[in-house]
Design a protein around this motif. Structure first.
Motif, PDB file in Angstrom:
ATOM      1  N   CYS A  96       0.826  -1.207   0.000  1.00  0.00           N
ATOM      2  CA  CYS A  96       0.000   0.000   0.000  1.00  0.00           C
ATOM      3  C   CYS A  96       0.862   1.259   0.000  1.00  0.00           C
ATOM      4  O   CYS A  96       1.996   1.252   0.491  1.00  0.00           O
ATOM      5  CB  CYS A  96      -0.944   0.011   1.205  1.00  0.00           C
ATOM      6  N   GLN A 104      -3.136   1.087   8.337  1.00  0.00           N
ATOM      7  CA  GLN A 104      -3.032  -0.367   8.284  1.00  0.00           C
ATOM      8  C   GLN A 104      -2.041  -0.878   9.326  1.00  0.00           C
ATOM      9  O   GLN A 104      -2.296  -1.891   9.994  1.00  0.00           O
ATOM     10  CB  GLN A 104      -2.605  -0.810   6.890  1.00  0.00           C
ATOM     11  N   LEU A 247     -11.531  -3.264   9.493  1.00  0.00           N
ATOM     12  CA  LEU A 247     -11.122  -3.614   8.140  1.00  0.00           C
ATOM     13  C   LEU A 247     -12.309  -4.174   7.369  1.00  0.00           C
ATOM     14  O   LEU A 247     -13.103  -4.962   7.903  1.00  0.00           O
ATOM     15  CB  LEU A 247     -10.001  -4.663   8.186  1.00  0.00           C
ATOM     16  N   GLU A 251     -10.242  -5.730   2.585  1.00  0.00           N
ATOM     17  CA  GLU A 251      -8.979  -5.432   3.256  1.00  0.00           C
ATOM     18  C   GLU A 251      -8.472  -6.642   4.039  1.00  0.00           C
ATOM     19  O   GLU A 251      -7.271  -6.923   4.068  1.00  0.00           O
ATOM     20  CB  GLU A 251      -9.155  -4.237   4.183  1.00  0.00           C
TER      21      GLU A 251
END
Length: 449
Positions: A96, A104, A247, A251
């Motif tokens: 990412c 995250q 999430l 994800e």
């Protein structure tokens, strides 16, 4: 910002010699990628390459690598290598951009807290014992394939502990197919090649679909119980950010795939290389056996044994120095900037290679020599010199997990077995984005303690 480690260095920039019309340096990189990259510091600290129509800068000096990896908003994850990897991993933690990484990382960090490591290690020990239980004296094994099955079983066990047969979930074939696809797509980033109806592309799409279905089913089962099973999936499902958002299903899938693929491939490669290095260095192997006989006396290694296995840990560190699994990675400059006193326009592609750094003789004397004892005096190498797990905010979140698994596996296996690769042709690295060895076999000999 910390003071530069090399404050008096005047950094040099140059273009690598040997570029061809149209192809540039692409052919040299494809033919002998590791030797080509390791030789670039001789031409400068920042070396320009031409890969077909793409221009890229290879960062060869550790101080510049330190900047590249710690200034992650200026040098963001991107470039052709990351772009192709993102097609496989999605927008998970490893791929990412910086804009998503902080959120995250905060959500996933509890899964890798040191307090959870003893529990994970217990599962690792059981899977290592289960994988090696069927071995018999004189057996011949495919080493990379066997190590990959082992690390896949460990990853599945630690992800999905609630499942009664977590370590035996049918994910090995899928992760192996997807991992092979990553290597092809990263090293051969040809436009549209991944959409051709080739057997490899069909296997990749089928494997990716199977992984998604397994993840979906296990998440549904886990949510139905509503129980914390002290596994990684429990943390993923319970995680919420400062706004109370968790999430999404997509994800969670991306994080599961990232852990399954990145964790299994890297540790399997490290274990495979370790057996070749130990076989080529019998004096080190004898010392390892002595350490294991003293500490383990033939039983499997456990988490509480780790402090008593310093040589085993140094063997892992030295294997990672010689054969760092992510051997070349890319970044993209998000704005006009400078590196080493040289202007880089926004959008510039930068490459860095742990393999290159680890083979510099000025950083590691006799760099091609397997010498675990170098870590007796190099326990804390300067930032930017030893980077098998990266550096800064984006340092691999599972570094302690992976090294613990590798130490336990080497200790448990070497305590009972001598692994001897077949004589003849030397083991060579595969031409892949990960520094894994090509397939090779080895004979198992039961040790008499």
């Amino acid at each position: 910002m910390p003071a530069p480690f090399f404050p008096t260095t005047r950094f040099t920039a140059a273009t690598a010699p040997g570029g061809l019309p149209l192809l540039g340096h692409a052919l040299a990189l494809l033919r002998r990628p590791h030797d080509f990259v390791a030789g670039l510091p001789a031409h400068g600290d920042l070396v320009r390459l031409r890969l077909g129509p793409l221009h890229a800068y290879v960062v060869c000096h550790p101080e510049l690598v330190r900047r590249l990896l710690t200034e992650d908003r200026v040098f963001d994850k991107g470039g052709p290598l990351l772009d192709k990897a993102r097609e496989v991993f999605g927008n998970g933690l490893a791929t990412c951009p910086a804009a998503d990484h902080r959120r995250q990382r905060r959500l996933l960090q509890p899964a890798f807290h040191r307090d959870r490591l003893p529990g994970y290690a217990a599962g690792m020990a059981e899977e290592i014992a289960g994988t090696t239980a069927p071995w018999r004296d004189g057996d011949v094994i495919d080493v990379p394939a066997t190590m990959h099955r082992l690390t896949t079983a460990v990853a599945a066990r630690c992800l999905f502990a609630a499942h009664e047969r977590a370590g035996r979930l049918p994910v090995h074939a899928s992760t192996d197919a997807v991992t092979r696809a990553v290597g092809r797509r990263v090293l051969l980033p040809l436009p549209g090649a991944d959409r051709l109806p080739t057997p490899g592309n069909r296997r990749f799409r089928r494997a990716r679909r199977d992984l998604r279905e397994i993840t979906r089913r296990l998440v549904a089962d886990h949510r139905a119980t509503g129980t914390d099973h002290h596994d990684l999936l429990s943390v993923l499902l319970a995680a919420t950010d400062e706004d109370g958002r968790g999430l999404s299903a997509a994800e969670i899938h991306e994080q599961v795939v990232t852990f399954l693929l990145a964790g299994t491939e890297a540790t399997a490669a490290t274990l495979s290389w370790a057996w070749t290095l130990l076989a080529a260095n019998p004096a080190v192997r004898e010392r390892l056996h002595a350490e294991l006989d003293t500490v383990l006396d033939g039983r499997p290694a456990r988490h509480e044994d780790l402090p008593a296995l310093p040589l085993t840990a140094r063997i892992v560190s030295e294997t990672l120095r010689l054969y760092p699994p992510p051997w070349i990675l890319s970044r993209t400059a998000t704005a006009d900037t400078e590196l080493g006193g040289h202007h880089l326009p926004a959008g510039s592609t930068l490459l860095f290679s742990p393999y290159l750094l680890h083979r510099r003789a000025d950083l590691f004397p006799r760099p091609d020599r397997f010498d675990p004892d170098r870590w007796l005096t190099t326990a804390s190498p300067a930032p930017g010199t030893y980077t098998p797990f990266g550096l800064g905010a984006r340092r691999c979140i599972g570094d302690a997990f992976g090294t613990t698994e590798a130490v336990l596996a080497i200790a448990t296996i070497a305590a009972r077995w001598t692994v001897t690769p077949a004589p003849g042709r030397p083991v060579r690295p595969a031409r892949s984005a990960s520094l894994a060895p090509r397939p090779f076999t080895a004979t198992l000999t039961r040790r008499a303690r």
